[in-house]
Design a protein around this motif. Structure first.
Motif, mmCIF file in Angstrom:
data_model
loop_
_atom_site.group_PDB
_atom_site.id
_atom_site.type_symbol
_atom_site.label_atom_id
_atom_site.label_comp_id
_atom_site.label_asym_id
_atom_site.label_seq_id
_atom_site.Cartn_x
_atom_site.Cartn_y
_atom_site.Cartn_z
ATOM 1 N N LYS A 1 1.587 -6.451 -5.909
ATOM 2 C CA LYS A 1 0.313 -5.819 -6.235
ATOM 3 C C LYS A 1 0.231 -4.502 -5.478
ATOM 4 C CE LYS A 1 -4.692 -6.402 -6.317
ATOM 5 N NZ LYS A 1 -5.847 -7.292 -6.010
ATOM 6 N N VAL A 2 0.106 -3.403 -6.210
ATOM 7 C CA VAL A 2 0.135 -2.068 -5.613
ATOM 8 C C VAL A 2 -1.288 -1.563 -5.366
ATOM 9 C CG1 VAL A 2 0.839 0.332 -5.939
ATOM 10 C CG2 VAL A 2 2.329 -1.533 -6.710
ATOM 11 N N VAL A 3 -1.499 -1.018 -4.164
ATOM 12 C CA VAL A 3 -2.784 -0.428 -3.781
ATOM 13 C C VAL A 3 -2.540 1.008 -3.330
ATOM 14 C CG1 VAL A 3 -4.715 -0.522 -2.157
ATOM 15 C CG2 VAL A 3 -3.740 -2.644 -3.063
ATOM 16 N N PHE A 4 -3.336 1.950 -3.823
ATOM 17 C CA PHE A 4 -3.256 3.341 -3.376
ATOM 18 C C PHE A 4 -4.446 3.627 -2.469
ATOM 19 C CE2 PHE A 4 -0.991 3.573 -7.523
ATOM 20 C CZ PHE A 4 0.260 3.924 -7.018
ATOM 21 N N ALA B 1 0.833 -1.203 0.000
ATOM 22 C CA ALA B 1 0.000 0.000 0.000
ATOM 23 C C ALA B 1 0.867 1.252 0.000
ATOM 24 C CB ALA B 1 -0.924 0.008 1.216
ATOM 25 N N PHE B 2 0.464 2.215 -0.814
ATOM 26 C CA PHE B 2 1.024 3.563 -0.801
ATOM 27 C C PHE B 2 -0.156 4.525 -0.715
ATOM 28 C CE2 PHE B 2 4.033 1.188 -3.590
ATOM 29 C CZ PHE B 2 5.164 1.262 -2.785
ATOM 30 N N VAL B 3 0.095 5.739 -0.261
ATOM 31 C CA VAL B 3 -1.009 6.684 -0.126
ATOM 32 C C VAL B 3 -1.469 7.204 -1.490
ATOM 33 C CG1 VAL B 3 0.525 8.664 0.265
ATOM 34 C CG2 VAL B 3 -1.829 8.748 1.066
ATOM 35 N N GLY C 1 4.394 1.383 2.316
ATOM 36 C CA GLY C 1 5.486 2.346 2.262
ATOM 37 C C GLY C 1 4.983 3.678 2.763
ATOM 38 N N MET C 2 5.645 4.231 3.796
ATOM 39 C CA MET C 2 5.156 5.460 4.419
ATOM 40 C C MET C 2 6.296 6.413 4.742
ATOM 41 S SD MET C 2 2.208 4.399 7.155
ATOM 42 C CE MET C 2 1.798 6.145 7.286
ATOM 43 N N CYS C 3 5.984 7.692 4.726
ATOM 44 C CA CYS C 3 6.907 8.705 5.219
ATOM 45 C C CYS C 3 7.115 8.493 6.718
ATOM 46 C CB CYS C 3 6.334 10.092 4.957
ATOM 47 S SG CYS C 3 7.183 11.426 5.821
ATOM 48 N N GLY C 4 8.369 8.565 7.160
ATOM 49 C CA GLY C 4 8.672 8.337 8.567
ATOM 50 C C GLY C 4 8.013 9.334 9.498
ATOM 51 N N VAL C 5 7.934 10.589 9.083
ATOM 52 C CA VAL C 5 7.298 11.611 9.919
ATOM 53 C C VAL C 5 5.807 11.332 10.045
ATOM 54 C CG1 VAL C 5 6.686 14.059 10.057
ATOM 55 C CG2 VAL C 5 9.015 13.388 9.455
ATOM 56 N N ASN C 6 5.173 10.987 8.935
ATOM 57 C CA ASN C 6 3.743 10.688 8.986
ATOM 58 C C ASN C 6 3.465 9.448 9.836
ATOM 59 O OD1 ASN C 6 3.126 12.862 7.316
ATOM 60 N ND2 ASN C 6 3.333 11.652 5.456
ATOM 61 N N SER D 1 7.731 10.610 -0.066
ATOM 62 C CA SER D 1 8.248 9.623 0.887
ATOM 63 C C SER D 1 7.289 8.455 1.066
ATOM 64 C CB SER D 1 8.497 10.286 2.247
ATOM 65 O OG SER D 1 9.482 11.282 2.135
ATOM 66 N N GLY D 2 6.065 8.621 0.578
ATOM 67 C CA GLY D 2 5.070 7.562 0.683
ATOM 68 C C GLY D 2 4.857 6.800 -0.603
ATOM 69 N N TYR D 3 5.712 7.035 -1.621
ATOM 70 C CA TYR D 3 5.631 6.255 -2.858
ATOM 71 C C TYR D 3 6.956 6.267 -3.627
ATOM 72 C CZ TYR D 3 4.280 4.656 -7.535
ATOM 73 O OH TYR D 3 4.215 3.981 -8.731
ATOM 74 N N VAL D 4 7.378 7.446 -4.083
ATOM 75 C CA VAL D 4 8.566 7.522 -4.934
ATOM 76 C C VAL D 4 9.789 6.925 -4.239
ATOM 77 C CG1 VAL D 4 10.150 9.068 -6.147
ATOM 78 C CG2 VAL D 4 7.695 9.546 -6.159
ATOM 79 N N VAL D 5 10.033 7.329 -2.991
ATOM 80 C CA VAL D 5 11.246 6.895 -2.288
ATOM 81 C C VAL D 5 11.212 5.404 -1.938
ATOM 82 C CG1 VAL D 5 12.665 7.224 -0.228
ATOM 83 C CG2 VAL D 5 11.743 9.212 -1.436
ATOM 84 N N PRO D 6 10.162 4.892 -1.268
ATOM 85 C CA PRO D 6 10.178 3.454 -0.960
ATOM 86 C C PRO D 6 10.118 2.575 -2.206
ATOM 87 C CG PRO D 6 8.072 4.428 -0.335
ATOM 88 C CD PRO D 6 8.989 5.557 -0.659
ATOM 89 N N ARG D 7 9.417 3.020 -3.229
ATOM 90 C CA ARG D 7 9.374 2.265 -4.485
ATOM 91 C C ARG D 7 10.765 2.186 -5.094
ATOM 92 N NH1 ARG D 7 8.973 3.817 -9.858
ATOM 93 N NH2 ARG D 7 7.900 2.366 -11.270
ATOM 94 N N ALA D 8 11.472 3.323 -5.119
ATOM 95 C CA ALA D 8 12.826 3.343 -5.675
ATOM 96 C C ALA D 8 13.763 2.462 -4.852
ATOM 97 C CB ALA D 8 13.347 4.778 -5.718
#
Length: 306
Positions: free
Chosen positions: A190-193, A161-163, A213-218, A169-176
């Protein structure tokens, strides 16, 4: 008096009086007429005094966003000497749509949305969010403790899951990060938004997905409101710049300077306590466009628009 004579008298009266009367009447909204709403709205003075429209990234519910950002909009209004109206979008895509169509003067966006809009419409970053004492933030891969997932290889074939596809930080960075470790997210998972931050974390807790995958601050912020005892951080990825406060291209430079000074001065302003409390982060620091080159590089390397 005969009917024919009366009709001629009335007609003569109308021909004399109506042209004079009509000369002082303008069509509703016609340019240049006295009292015309459109003429007033299009005057330079009215345009200069029009409220600034401030769009904020869709990270929380509309109610929470209004509660968080209204005090800051009011603070900017006082400091910049110009009314600031808060605009809460329906989602990430709606915010981008509003910006592209020229309906926003100020934005609080994530780094990925920033680099896209910088390239497309020339927005300018004037400050960056400071959270937990830093203008940079890591990304986390979150799994349930009882999921049996212990290594990155365990993620192959799993649901993630990504937002949003526009998250940084919730998609581009963890995906990369996953792709750099040999996992093709688009083909092997399988990707879910989820479209909202709480939903991303809850999707793991509720076993709807295997990893998020999530931003650490969030994640840290949500952990104060949601019981996260059932989850753990599988990996922490590289950091990315925090969210920038940006202005539209072509804004008056004196006004830009006031907005930048107000945002950066928020941390040390003794009157800003209630505003900072509502924002729930430390304030803003100066930022340059070059500090977002890392996001551009990750997007380019992993085949995303940049």
């Amino acid at each position: 008096m005969s009917n024919s004579v009366l009709k001629k008298a009335v007609l003569s009266f109308l021909l004399l009086v109506l042209p004079a009367a009509l000369s002082g009447i303008g069509l509703p909204g016609s340019a240049g007429t006295a009292g015309s709403g459109r003429a007033e709205a299009s005057s330079p003075q009215a345009a200069q005094e029009a409220p600034l429209r401030f769009g904020v990234l869709y990270l929380l519910s509309p109610k929470e966003l209004y509660e968080r950002w209204t005090p800051f909009a009011e603070y900017l209004s006082r400091k910049a000497g110009r009314k600031v109206d808060l605009v809460v979008p329906r989602n990430f895509d709606h915010l981008v749509e509003l910006a592209r169509s020229g309906q926003l003067d100020l934005l609080f966006v994530n780094p990925y949305v920033y680099i896209l809009l910088k390239k497309e419409i020339g927005i300018e970053a004037v400050a960056a969010q400071v959270a937990y004492g830093n203008t940079f933030a890591p990304s986390h891969l979150i799994v349930r403790k009882d999921s049996g997932i212990k290594t990155l290889d365990d993620l192959r074939g799993k649901k993630i899951a990504f937002v949003s596809h526009l998250a940084s930080s919730g998609y581009v960075v963890p995906r990369a990060y996953l792709m750099s470790q040999g996992i093709d997210v688009d083909r092997e998972m399988k990707v879910v938004f989820t479209k909202n931050l709480p939903g991303t974390l809850l999707s793991v807790l509720n076993r709807e997905v295997d990893v998020a995958g999530m931003c650490g601050v969030n994640y840290a912020n949500l952990s104060r409101r949601i019981n996260t005892e059932g989850v753990e951080i599988l990996r922490t990825t590289e950091v990315s710049p925090r969210l920038p406060l940006v202005v539209r291209k072509g804004m008056d430079r004196a006004l830009v300077a006031k907005i930048k000074t107000a945002a950066i001065g928020l941390k040390t302003d003794p009157e800003a306590g209630p505003t900072l409390k509502a924002l729930d982060f430390d304030g803003f620091d100066p930022i340059t466009d070059a500090e977002y080159d890392g996001i551009r590089k990750l997007a380019r390397q992993t085949g995303l628009p940049h």
